[in-house]
Design a protein around this motif. Structure first.
Motif, short mmCIF file in Angstrom:
data_model
loop_
_atom_site.label_atom_id
_atom_site.label_comp_id
_atom_site.label_asym_id
_atom_site.label_seq_id
_atom_site.Cartn_x
_atom_site.Cartn_y
_atom_site.Cartn_z
N MET A 1 42.72 -44.12 -37.81
CA MET A 1 43.16 -43.20 -36.76
C MET A 1 42.29 -43.46 -35.53
O MET A 1 41.05 -43.41 -35.60
N ILE A 2 42.93 -43.72 -34.41
CA ILE A 2 42.21 -43.99 -33.16
C ILE A 2 42.69 -42.99 -32.12
O ILE A 2 43.89 -42.92 -31.82
N VAL A 3 41.76 -42.20 -31.60
CA VAL A 3 42.11 -41.17 -30.61
C VAL A 3 41.07 -41.21 -29.49
O VAL A 3 39.92 -41.62 -29.71
N PRO A 4 41.45 -40.77 -28.29
CA PRO A 4 40.47 -40.70 -27.20
C PRO A 4 39.53 -39.52 -27.41
O PRO A 4 39.94 -38.45 -27.88
N PHE A 5 38.27 -39.72 -27.07
CA PHE A 5 37.27 -38.65 -27.19
C PHE A 5 36.44 -38.68 -25.92
O PHE A 5 35.50 -39.46 -25.78
N GLY A 6 36.85 -37.83 -24.97
CA GLY A 6 36.22 -37.86 -23.65
C GLY A 6 36.60 -39.14 -22.95
O GLY A 6 37.78 -39.47 -22.79
N THR A 7 35.59 -39.87 -22.54
CA THR A 7 35.84 -41.16 -21.89
C THR A 7 35.79 -42.31 -22.87
O THR A 7 36.00 -43.46 -22.49
N ALA A 8 35.51 -42.01 -24.14
CA ALA A 8 35.42 -43.06 -25.16
C ALA A 8 36.62 -42.97 -26.09
O ALA A 8 37.50 -42.12 -25.94
N VAL A 9 36.65 -43.87 -27.06
CA VAL A 9 37.71 -43.90 -28.06
C VAL A 9 37.05 -43.82 -29.43
O VAL A 9 36.10 -44.57 -29.72
N SER A 10 37.54 -42.90 -30.26
CA SER A 10 36.97 -42.69 -31.59
C SER A 10 37.89 -43.29 -32.65
O SER A 10 39.11 -43.11 -32.60
N SER A 11 37.30 -44.01 -33.60
CA SER A 11 38.07 -44.62 -34.70
C SER A 11 37.55 -44.08 -36.02
O SER A 11 36.34 -43.98 -36.23
N ARG A 12 38.47 -43.76 -36.92
CA ARG A 12 38.10 -43.25 -38.25
C ARG A 12 39.04 -43.87 -39.28
O ARG A 12 40.25 -43.88 -39.10
N VAL A 13 38.44 -44.36 -40.37
CA VAL A 13 39.21 -44.94 -41.46
C VAL A 13 39.34 -43.91 -42.57
O VAL A 13 38.34 -43.31 -43.00
N ILE A 14 40.56 -43.71 -43.05
CA ILE A 14 40.83 -42.82 -44.18
C ILE A 14 41.29 -43.68 -45.34
O ILE A 14 42.29 -44.40 -45.24
N THR B 1 51.36 -47.83 -35.47
CA THR B 1 52.10 -46.70 -34.90
C THR B 1 51.33 -46.17 -33.70
O THR B 1 50.12 -45.95 -33.78
N VAL B 2 52.05 -45.95 -32.60
CA VAL B 2 51.44 -45.50 -31.36
C VAL B 2 52.17 -44.25 -30.87
O VAL B 2 53.41 -44.22 -30.86
N VAL C 1 47.69 -45.26 -34.99
CA VAL C 1 47.48 -45.33 -36.44
C VAL C 1 47.71 -46.77 -36.87
O VAL C 1 48.80 -47.32 -36.68
N VAL C 2 46.66 -47.36 -37.46
CA VAL C 2 46.75 -48.74 -37.93
C VAL C 2 46.77 -48.72 -39.45
O VAL C 2 45.86 -48.17 -40.08
N GLU C 3 47.82 -49.30 -40.03
CA GLU C 3 47.89 -49.48 -41.48
C GLU C 3 47.92 -50.98 -41.77
O GLU C 3 47.86 -51.80 -40.85
N ASP C 4 48.03 -51.32 -43.04
CA ASP C 4 47.90 -52.73 -43.41
C ASP C 4 48.90 -53.60 -42.66
O ASP C 4 48.54 -54.64 -42.11
#
Length: 331
Positions: free
Chosen positions: A304-317, A259-260, A252-255
């Protein structure tokens, strides 16, 4: 002689301290030390002058010795001015005392050079205790002029040449020792600044808490926005020094906070190496999300950054007074 040795030792200390302070001050960029290095020899010179005042006062009370002197030899030096420095070797014959030789340098105008020849008799004066400081009397009294014109002076043996006593090896040794001690004093006082390892380019990041167990989380708090150039990479590198970041399940990346969450040891869940994260894509994703998602102001964001299969998915809220919205990387 002991006073001369002390003077040599102190001169060495001042010289070593001055040079070392000036150089060290430039290296560590400490202006007061540079000023001290420049001012120390001036202060030392003033102290030497004041310390010599009593001796000069005593010498001023002593009547100088006036005597006849015969020129044994002379040699002119080079100069660009009207007066030429001429080295004279004289036989000095003081009244009531043994004759002796002395070597002096006397400035003579170019047009007066022919008036000085070997065998000519001059009038000189010198301090009673320092005959090697003899000086030619330019305008002697009529009586001394008459005596010089009538005098016949026998040459003194060369072995009678008087010279200023040499300082000796002890003087030089103490001067060198003082120089080394002065330099060592400065180096010891500023060794921390001089030999300290170079500070890292950024010292603002502070690791607030780290859980080094195989299942847990870690947080890095920084003083600048993680959207700045290279800031997120520096935060990850600082965390990697304290924890194993190769088994991460959520980031989790904030300003100003990273957090890992680490993967449990026995759990078979997707994970990724945080150091392999494409951090350069995060700031661009956040800027695109805050520009396209209208939730009013003020607003906050987190990635929010999470693994998705063999890739990594990033989503901004993005969250604000008007609600919240999200934007996925590639969305």
């Amino acid at each position: 002689m002991p006073l001369a040795l002390v003077r040599g030792f102190l001169t060495g200390i001042v010289t070593g301290t001055t040079l070392c302070a000036f150089v060290v001050g430039i290296i560590i960029e400490y202006v007061p030390l540079i000023i001290t290095g420049l001012g120390l020899p001036i202060a030392y010179g003033i102290l030497l002058y004041l310390a010599g005042a009593p001796r000069r006062a005593r010498e001023a009370k002593l009547a100088p010795v006036i005597a006849l002197a015969k020129i044994e030899s002379l040699r002119a030096g080079g100069t660009e001015t009207g007066d030429i420095p001429v080295d004279l070797v004289l036989t000095v014959v003081p009244d009531g005392m043994a004759s002796h030789r002395v070597r002096i340098t006397h400035g003579i105008n170019l047009v007066d050079i022919p008036n000085y020849r070997p065998g000519d008799v001059l009038v000189v004066r010198y301090p009673p205790d320092r005959p090697w400081k003899a000086r030619v009397v330019e305008r002697p009294s009529p009586e001394w002029e008459r005596r010089a014109a009538e005098a016949v002076i026998e040459s003194a043996p060369e072995s009678s040449l008087v010279q200023e006593p040499p300082e000796g090896c002890a003087f030089g040794a103490l001067a060198v020792l003082g120089f080394l001690l002065g330099a060592a004093l400065v180096l010891s006082l500023f060794r921390a600044e001089l030999f300290a390892p170079e500070a890292p380019a950024r010292t603002e990041e502070t690791l607030s808490s780290v859980t080094t167990s195989s299942s847990g989380s870690a947080t890095v708090n920084v003083d600048r926005s993680l959207l700045g150039e290279g800031e997120l990479r520096r935060a990850i590198d600082s965390l990697a020094l304290a924890a194993d970041v190769s088994q991460v399940i959520t980031v989790v990346v904030e300003d100003r906070r990273l957090t890992v969450v680490f993967a449990p040891t026995s759990a078979q869940v997707p994970r990724f190496d945080l150091r392999a994260l494409a951090v350069d894509r995060v700031p661009a994703l956040v800027r695109r999300a805050t520009a396209t998602i209208d939730v009013g102001s003020p607003r906050t964001w987190q990635v929010m950054i999470v693994p998705f299969g063999t890739a990594v998915s990033s989503r901004v809220i993005v969250t604000g007074p008007g609600g919240s919205g999200s934007l996925a990387d590639g969305g």
